[in-house]
Enzyme design. Sequence first.
Site, PDB file in Angstrom:
ATOM      1  N   HIS A   1      -7.367   0.752  -6.375  1.00  0.00           N
ATOM      2  CA  HIS A   1      -7.572  -0.125  -5.211  1.00  0.00           C
ATOM      3  C   HIS A   1      -8.243  -1.421  -5.702  1.00  0.00           C
ATOM      4  O   HIS A   1      -9.415  -1.684  -5.404  1.00  0.00           O
ATOM      5  CB  HIS A   1      -8.438   0.595  -4.173  1.00  0.00           C
ATOM      6  CG  HIS A   1      -8.405  -0.016  -2.814  1.00  0.00           C
ATOM      7  ND1 HIS A   1      -7.632  -1.108  -2.479  1.00  0.00           N
ATOM      8  CD2 HIS A   1      -9.072   0.314  -1.660  1.00  0.00           C
ATOM      9  CE1 HIS A   1      -7.813  -1.413  -1.206  1.00  0.00           C
ATOM     10  NE2 HIS A   1      -8.680  -0.572  -0.695  1.00  0.00           N
TER      11      HIS A   1
ATOM     12  N   ARG B   1       0.876  -1.181   0.000  1.00  0.00           N
ATOM     13  CA  ARG B   1       0.000   0.000   0.000  1.00  0.00           C
ATOM     14  C   ARG B   1       0.906   1.222   0.000  1.00  0.00           C
ATOM     15  O   ARG B   1       1.693   1.427   0.932  1.00  0.00           O
ATOM     16  CB  ARG B   1      -0.912  -0.009   1.230  1.00  0.00           C
ATOM     17  CG  ARG B   1      -1.660   1.290   1.406  1.00  0.00           C
ATOM     18  CD  ARG B   1      -2.748   1.204   2.450  1.00  0.00           C
ATOM     19  NE  ARG B   1      -3.890   0.450   1.952  1.00  0.00           N
ATOM     20  CZ  ARG B   1      -5.129   0.572   2.423  1.00  0.00           C
ATOM     21  NH1 ARG B   1      -5.393   1.411   3.407  1.00  0.00           N
ATOM     22  NH2 ARG B   1      -6.117  -0.151   1.916  1.00  0.00           N
TER      23      ARG B   1
ATOM     24  N   CYS C   1     -16.486   1.772   0.757  1.00  0.00           N
ATOM     25  CA  CYS C   1     -15.307   0.928   1.002  1.00  0.00           C
ATOM     26  C   CYS C   1     -14.818   1.038   2.442  1.00  0.00           C
ATOM     27  O   CYS C   1     -14.118   0.151   2.918  1.00  0.00           O
ATOM     28  CB  CYS C   1     -14.202   1.292   0.018  1.00  0.00           C
ATOM     29  SG  CYS C   1     -13.707   3.018   0.101  1.00  0.00           S
TER      30      CYS C   1
ATOM     31  N   ARG D   1     -13.888  -8.600   1.648  1.00  0.00           N
ATOM     32  CA  ARG D   1     -12.467  -8.356   1.383  1.00  0.00           C
ATOM     33  C   ARG D   1     -11.668  -9.645   1.643  1.00  0.00           C
ATOM     34  O   ARG D   1     -10.767 -10.007   0.891  1.00  0.00           O
ATOM     35  CB  ARG D   1     -11.926  -7.239   2.297  1.00  0.00           C
ATOM     36  CG  ARG D   1     -12.531  -5.862   2.070  1.00  0.00           C
ATOM     37  CD  ARG D   1     -12.153  -5.290   0.718  1.00  0.00           C
ATOM     38  NE  ARG D   1     -10.723  -5.273   0.518  1.00  0.00           N
ATOM     39  CZ  ARG D   1      -9.890  -4.313   0.941  1.00  0.00           C
ATOM     40  NH1 ARG D   1     -10.367  -3.270   1.577  1.00  0.00           N
ATOM     41  NH2 ARG D   1      -8.590  -4.366   0.677  1.00  0.00           N
TER      42      ARG D   1
ATOM     43  N   ASP E   1     -17.216   7.173  -1.234  1.00  0.00           N
ATOM     44  CA  ASP E   1     -15.926   7.060  -0.539  1.00  0.00           C
ATOM     45  C   ASP E   1     -15.608   8.445   0.031  1.00  0.00           C
ATOM     46  O   ASP E   1     -16.257   9.442  -0.323  1.00  0.00           O
ATOM     47  CB  ASP E   1     -14.842   6.609  -1.545  1.00  0.00           C
ATOM     48  CG  ASP E   1     -13.478   6.427  -0.917  1.00  0.00           C
ATOM     49  OD1 ASP E   1     -13.380   6.254   0.322  1.00  0.00           O
ATOM     50  OD2 ASP E   1     -12.462   6.454  -1.662  1.00  0.00           O
TER      51      ASP E   1
ATOM     52  N   GLN F   1     -10.165  -4.002  -3.294  1.00  0.00           N
ATOM     53  CA  GLN F   1     -11.468  -3.529  -2.829  1.00  0.00           C
ATOM     54  C   GLN F   1     -12.535  -3.838  -3.881  1.00  0.00           C
ATOM     55  O   GLN F   1     -13.651  -4.257  -3.549  1.00  0.00           O
ATOM     56  CB  GLN F   1     -11.407  -2.017  -2.557  1.00  0.00           C
ATOM     57  CG  GLN F   1     -12.717  -1.423  -2.125  1.00  0.00           C
ATOM     58  CD  GLN F   1     -13.136  -1.848  -0.725  1.00  0.00           C
ATOM     59  OE1 GLN F   1     -12.349  -1.720   0.199  1.00  0.00           O
ATOM     60  NE2 GLN F   1     -14.349  -2.362  -0.569  1.00  0.00           N
TER      61      GLN F   1
HETATM   62  N1  NVA Z   1      -9.879   6.788  -1.334  1.00  0.00           N
HETATM   63  C1  NVA Z   1      -9.531   6.310  -0.016  1.00  0.00           C
HETATM   64  C2  NVA Z   1      -9.793   4.840   0.086  1.00  0.00           C
HETATM   65  C3  NVA Z   1      -9.516   4.253   1.439  1.00  0.00           C
HETATM   66  C4  NVA Z   1      -9.774   2.784   1.481  1.00  0.00           C
HETATM   67  C5  NVA Z   1      -8.071   6.617   0.245  1.00  0.00           C
HETATM   68  O1  NVA Z   1      -7.252   6.427  -0.659  1.00  0.00           O
HETATM   69  O2  NVA Z   1      -7.747   7.067   1.348  1.00  0.00           O
HETATM   70  N1   CP Z   2     -11.326  -0.123   2.440  1.00  0.00           N
HETATM   71  C1   CP Z   2     -10.051  -0.208   2.876  1.00  0.00           C
HETATM   72  O1   CP Z   2      -9.112  -0.461   2.106  1.00  0.00           O
HETATM   73  O2   CP Z   2      -9.908  -0.034   4.204  1.00  0.00           O
HETATM   74  P1   CP Z   2      -8.536   0.127   4.996  1.00  0.00           P
HETATM   75  O3   CP Z   2      -7.941   1.442   4.605  1.00  0.00           O
HETATM   76  O4   CP Z   2      -8.926   0.059   6.443  1.00  0.00           O
HETATM   77  O5   CP Z   2      -7.623  -1.018   4.605  1.00  0.00           O
END
Ligand code: NVA
Ligand code: CP
Length: 306
Positions: free
Chosen positions: A129, A102, A263, A291, A223, A132
């Site tokens: 992502h 990540r 999400c 997930r 989101d 997800q």
């Molecule tokens: N768009 C959000 C998704 C989190 C799962 C982010 O990147 O923070």
């Molecule tokens: N939806 C998602 O990826 O959640 P986290 O940021 O908690 O992993």
Amino acid sequence: MKKLKGRDLLGTADLNAEETLSLLELARKLKNQELVIQCNKVLGLLFYKASTRTRVSFSVAMYQLGGQVIDLNPSLTQVGRGEPIEDTARVLDRYLDILAIRTFAQADLQTFANYAQIPIINALTDLEHPCQILADLLTVQECFGSLAGKTLTYLGDGNNMANSLLLGGALTGLNIRVAAPQGYEPDPDIVQRAQKIAAGKSEIVVTQDPIAAVEGAQVVYTDVWASMGQEDSADQRIPIFKPYQVNQQLINHADPQAIILHCLPAHRGEEITNEAIESERSRVWDQAENRMHAQKALLASLLGWE
Ligand code: NVA
Ligand code: CP
């Protein structure tokens, strides 16, 4: 799935339509315990951003597959002190069987993949992502029986989620409408790619009109308005995104059987009201559970389960 052995998942469209649907079918079987897969492998998690769902669901999935997990917190490993990605990738490649990352830039993820032979999984970047989306598609399938011909409307920021939903919908015949304010649209290259993949199969629409976008949709999705790394602009985004909030008024325009997805993590009172996320239409907890099932199928497939 033999075809996926050794592959990376850097973006949603790294899988073709058939592979995506097969993975969803495998996830369904694993969830229903029609199948038990054991592969005694080691997964690394290298997360430069916070995570609850992705970290825990990947870990539990790997444990249930009989494997083990190492949390490579960047602040405790040399990569966080400036060791080049090229070097880190080649070293981790010698220890691990599979690595989920990540991070911020998609280019950094690509560099890991270029320098490591083991499968690399995108556990979220600024651009995409894909893990997800596998869970989201599984959830829509569970609720409606199929994806083809259904419509998912995403409201809010044209971010990693919007990008990956566009590609995931295009691959599986799910119509995707994204309603985002001017200047916050999804990545134009991804929109173009999704339209090309979807051609003749599903509808890909990007609009600024939230009400028209929700009209008749079976899935209403949102989101956060400010993603990780965008915290400084969070306050300034609130008035811009307000018309895109998922609330009862907006949901009234959707299909009467519509479900609500997010999400997570959610900011109640911003992109979604408390009433909407807690309503009987909300499927966010099933979505979060999925997930784990989707990623278990993904891990098993990339590791060469046959
Ligand atoms: N768009 C959000 C998704 C989190 C799962 C982010 O990147 O923070
Ligand atoms: N939806 C998602 O990826 O959640 P986290 O940021 O908690 O992993």
